[in-house]
Design an enzyme around this catalytic site. Structure first.
Site, PDB file in Angstrom:
ATOM      1  N   HIS A   1      -7.551  -5.128  -1.735  1.00 64.19           N
ATOM      2  CA  HIS A   1      -6.337  -4.354  -1.484  1.00 64.19           C
ATOM      3  C   HIS A   1      -5.242  -5.164  -0.810  1.00 64.19           C
ATOM      4  O   HIS A   1      -4.077  -4.796  -0.875  1.00 64.19           O
ATOM      5  CB  HIS A   1      -6.655  -3.121  -0.645  1.00 64.19           C
ATOM      6  CG  HIS A   1      -5.496  -2.191  -0.461  1.00 64.19           C
ATOM      7  ND1 HIS A   1      -4.724  -1.762  -1.514  1.00 64.19           N
ATOM      8  CD2 HIS A   1      -4.958  -1.632   0.661  1.00 64.19           C
ATOM      9  CE1 HIS A   1      -3.767  -0.967  -1.061  1.00 64.19           C
ATOM     10  NE2 HIS A   1      -3.880  -0.872   0.243  1.00 64.19           N
TER      11      HIS A   1
ATOM     12  N   SER B   1       0.845  -1.189   0.000  1.00 66.53           N
ATOM     13  CA  SER B   1       0.000   0.000   0.000  1.00 66.53           C
ATOM     14  C   SER B   1       0.888   1.250   0.000  1.00 66.53           C
ATOM     15  O   SER B   1       1.679   1.433  -0.921  1.00 66.53           O
ATOM     16  CB  SER B   1      -0.961  -0.030   1.192  1.00 66.53           C
ATOM     17  OG  SER B   1      -1.957   0.953   1.060  1.00 66.53           O
TER      18      SER B   1
ATOM     19  N   ASP C   1      -8.971  -4.601  -6.293  1.00 63.38           N
ATOM     20  CA  ASP C   1      -8.596  -3.573  -5.322  1.00 63.38           C
ATOM     21  C   ASP C   1      -9.451  -2.320  -5.497  1.00 63.38           C
ATOM     22  O   ASP C   1      -9.336  -1.624  -6.509  1.00 63.38           O
ATOM     23  CB  ASP C   1      -7.117  -3.229  -5.498  1.00 63.38           C
ATOM     24  CG  ASP C   1      -6.558  -2.444  -4.320  1.00 63.38           C
ATOM     25  OD1 ASP C   1      -7.331  -1.772  -3.625  1.00 63.38           O
ATOM     26  OD2 ASP C   1      -5.331  -2.511  -4.102  1.00 63.38           O
TER      27      ASP C   1
END
Length: 723
Positions: A699, A592, A667
């Site tokens: 995600h 991320s 995602d």
């Protein structure tokens, strides 16, 4: 002879049992096989000196009380609960594998529970002493975001994008057929600003306040579904930075009349409505109105009956950003006073206000950052909270006197304390752990100072595996003055005369802290697994990360990645100062924001980082959403230089080492377009890059497939860095 035989068997078993972690253990063992023993779902019974928690097999609710000398007894079993429910609903089959872990105490004898039936869900009020069901409201098994009214008679719940009422009142509150109109959802403003609910009952149960989100004007974003014979498209609403965002209002629904009143939160349609709080008398609603630029907050008061604006209590402005994260907390017995949490003076701390908007007292203490407001004592003379200590490494319990602001730390042992306080404020259940202590649980009488130990967990790795040595370290940041917290895990069977490859694990963004004085130092077992495979594993919480105050974090504003990377390179300097670190074999891994950081380091410092793994990375902040992205970067129109400066796509030609980029095809947070655009830029620049897609994951990669993910990461480092 028997003692010798037992000793032989014990030592022999220990010798064969202590193996390196498997990938499965490194993935989930931290929360299962190797989780230190603890109390599950501990709560104080309201207005009593008794603590409750789930039994080791999750089949019963246990109790310890001062009257019983803190000895453990069984309060309610799942069988007793099921029997009571069956007597009230004889035709229902209740699915109860464990005692409901998300129970709450409504009063000293009444439990609030959620229980699943064959086709319905029940919100139950249960008398724990009489073992009787006081009331139960049935709702659809597919219900979402269910909220029981304070009087326990009615449940508000979501049927897709609409609100229903069940129980004493059976009504359809909203009936919007357009899926772009979303009512009552906690996913309003993409759950930024501390938003974790979308519906609020008034204290008198007479009104239901809810978010009405209009996202019809927000662009559709396609997620390809691969499981159909011909792949299909699932559209989500994704407001990208600088583009059209959702429009949100707050609606008060009168339960008796069915009338709806929209609060007159005047201003631009794309502002954010935060800190939503009913007044204790159910007459007013307080709302933090934050502009889209996120640098100006107004705490406003509205009349719930008319929706009319009453007054602005106070305002907050910043040259960077204002980030409201918590509802107001009214002081019990003082309907005109509340606590407000803000970092306006440098650290997120408590302030006492009255409902006229006057600040009565600053309740901050040193540089402590408030993490969790726990409640008040019997007369609301004092408030209790968990806050930081030791430059953010620790969590301690504090008590603050509201009238004077005098603050007293109630815990002192170095480490991480997770405490809960009895409703009269005289007793504390403290669960404590540190880098050397797996978990200790004790009850402390704050008046007598008497401590009763409840649990002292053994090292769960003993006799199973030997974890490599870990130590917490301090590195000075790139500004030359700020101490940064780091964690160094040594390779297994460490030999100071050897040189080892390094895996730097990085996140580096706001609202995350990786290094703490807690069990394992805040690391995941995967970090220890990599150390067992012969790597030095290093992590540094750079400026921009959490729990160190406003100025520590706000250096990221308009230039995400710049100061964060500068600090990470100070971490690299620290590593290079170690004789056992092979400076030619340094790699980096992150997910991320950490994926953005890992790739940034691979590109901007390609002479240092030879291997990188970047999961779910933001590759250009113009592809990220409005609420988070614009807080830190402003819009692409307002900050073109900043967006260009940290775009990984624009830096693709700088790639030298081996980079594996991983993305979930579903995602909805960091959309796959980020990594696809980066891959295309690498192709255009003639740069080789490795890419792996998880077709069904969002995600992050969760469940059993995470073992696959960790295997891929480990093998990538082994292939390109370890040799």
């Amino acid at each position: 002879m028997r003692k010798l035989l037992l000793l032989f068997l014990f030592t022999g078993m220990a010798a064969t049992a202590q193996q390196n972690l498997t990938l499965k253990q490194a993935t989930s063992g931290q929360y299962q096989e190797f989780a230190p023993k603890s109390l599950v779902s501990p709560l104080w019974r309201k207005d009593t000196k008794a603590i409750t928690y789930l039994s080791d097999n999750y089949a019963s609710l246990m109790q310890r009380s001062e009257a019983g000398n803190w000895e453990e007894t069984t309060l309610v079993t799942k069988t007793e609960l099921a029997t009571a429910l069956k007597s009230k609903f004889p035709d229902e089959t209740f699915v109860m594998q464990i005692f409901p872990y998300n129970y709450q105490w409504k009063d000293k004898s009444t439990l609030q529970l959620e229980v699943s039936g064959k086709n319905k869900m029940y919100l139950v009020l249960f008398d724990a002493d009489k073992k009787e069901v006081k009331s139960a409201v049935a709702i659809s098994a597919d219900a979402k975001n269910q909220v029981l009214s304070p009087d326990g008679t009615t449940v508000a719940w979501l049927n897709d994008n609409n609100i229903m009422l069940s129980g004493k009142v059976e009504k359809t509150v909203t009936n919007d057929t357009d899926k772009g109109i979303v009512n009552g959802s906690d996913y309003t403003h993409r759950q930024e600003f501390g938003i974790n609910k979308g519906m609020w009952w008034s204290p008198d149960s007479g009104n239901l306040l809810y978010y009405r989100k209009d996202e019809t004007m927000v662009a559709n974003y396609p997620l390809v579904q691969w499981d159909a014979r011909i792949a299909e498209t699932k559209n989500i609403k994704y407001p990208m930075a600088g583009m059209k965002s959702e429009e949100v209002t707050l609606v008060a629904y009168d339960i008796a009349s069915g009338n709806k009143i929209t609060l007159k939160t005047e201003g631009p349609a794309e502002q954010f409505l935060t800190c939503v709080t009913w007044s204790p008398d159910s007459k007013f609603v307080f709302v933090g109105v934050l502009n889209r630029e996120q640098n100006h907050l107004k705490m406003n008061k509205y009349d719930a009956a008319t929706g009319n604006f009453v007054k602005t209590l106070f305002e907050e402005k910043a040259t960077t950003y204002v980030e409201p994260l918590h509802d107001l907390t009214f002081v019990p017995g003082h309907n005109d006073q509340f606590l407000y949490r803000t970092e306006k003076n440098g650290f997120e701390q408590l302030y006492l206000y009255n409902t006229d908007g006057k600040q009565l007292k600053s309740l901050g203490y040193l540089d402590v950052v408030v993490q969790d407001l726990l409640g008040f004592d019997a007369n609301a003379k004092n408030a209790f909270y968990i806050g930081t200590a030791d430059n953010g490494l620790e969590r301690q319990l504090y008590r603050v006197e509201l009238s004077s602001g005098k603050t007293i730390p109630l815990t002192t042992a170095n480490g991480t304390h997770n405490a809960i306080v009895s409703t009269d404020g005289t007793l504390v259940l403290d669960s404590y752990n540190s880098t050397t202590t797996p978990n200790k649980v004790a009850i402390t009488d704050l008046k007598s100072k008497k401590l009763t130990e409840i649990l002292n967990a053994e090292n769960p790795y003993k006799g199973k595996t030997v974890l490599p040595k870990m130590e917490l370290v301090t590195v000075t940041s790139a500004d030359g003055k700020t101490p940064l917290n780091g964690r160094l895990i040594y390779p297994a069977n460490f030999d100071a005369g050897k040189k080892y490859p390094v895996m730097v694990y990085v996140y580096g963004g706001p609202h995350a802290q990786l290094v703490t004085n807690e069990w394992l130092g805040g690391a995941s077992l995967f970090d220890y697994y990599m150390a067992q495979q012969g790597y030095v594993v290093f992590t540094l919480d750079n400026r921009g990360s959490d729990a160190r105050g406003r100025d520590f974090e706000h250096v990221v504003h308009r230039n995400l990645g710049v100061n964060e990377m500068a600090d990470q390179m100070k971490g690299v300097d620290f590593l290079k100062s170690k004789s056992f670190v092979d400076a030619e074999r340094i790699g980096v891994y992150g997910w991320s924001f950490g994926g953005f950081m890992a790739t940034s380091l691979m590109l901007d410092h390609s002479d240092v980082f030879k291997v990188g793994v970047a999961g779910g990375p933001v590759c250009d902040w113009k592809y990220y959403e409005v609420m988070y992205g614009e807080r830190y970067m402003d819009t692409p129109q307002e900050n073109p230089e900043g967006y260009a400066g940290n775009s990984l796509i624009g830096k693709a030609a700088k790639l030298k080492g081996r980079l594996l980029m991983i993305h979930g095809a579903q995602d909805p947070v960091v959309v796959q377009q980020n990594s696809m655009e980066f891959i295309q830029a690498c192709i255009a620049a003639g740069k080789q890059v490795d890419y792996f897609l998880y077709p069904t994951h969002e995600h992050n990669v969760r469940g059993k497939d995470r073992v696959h993910l960790n295997q891929k990461i480990a093998e990538y480092f082994d292939t390109y860095l370890k040799k």
